[in-house]
Design a protein around this motif. Structure first.
Motif: not given
Length: 80
Positions: A51-59, A72-80
């Motif tokens: 999934a793209s970073p945008q799709e990862t955020f959405r999901v 810093n905008g390079h595509g690494t996403v974390s969550f809690n």
């Protein structure tokens, strides 16, 4: 080497299931895989997805998690 699914934390399994339902794959990567190979319990879990970073955020957001960009905008996403 296959990873025993029961050794993966429930949250990670839940997120993988959610991404699968959206048509994306999630795979453990990095230090958690190294630790499992060395028979050490991982302290954290990094995963890769198609999934793209945008799709990862959405999901993640739709699933009730709070995603945030840790790269810093390079595509690494974390969550809690």
């Amino acid at each position: 080497m296959k990873i025993d699914p029961t050794s993966i934390p429930q949250t990670i399994r839940n997120v993988a299931w959610i991404f699968d339902a959206e048509g994306y794959e999630v795979r453990p990567v990095g230090g958690c895989v190294r630790d499992i190979v060395r028979d050490i319990t991982p302290k954290d879990w990094d995963c890769a997805t198609d999934a793209s970073p945008q799709e990862t955020f959405r999901v993640l957001d739709q699933a009730g998690y709070k995603p945030f960009d840790i790269s810093n905008g390079h595509g690494t996403v974390s969550f809690n």
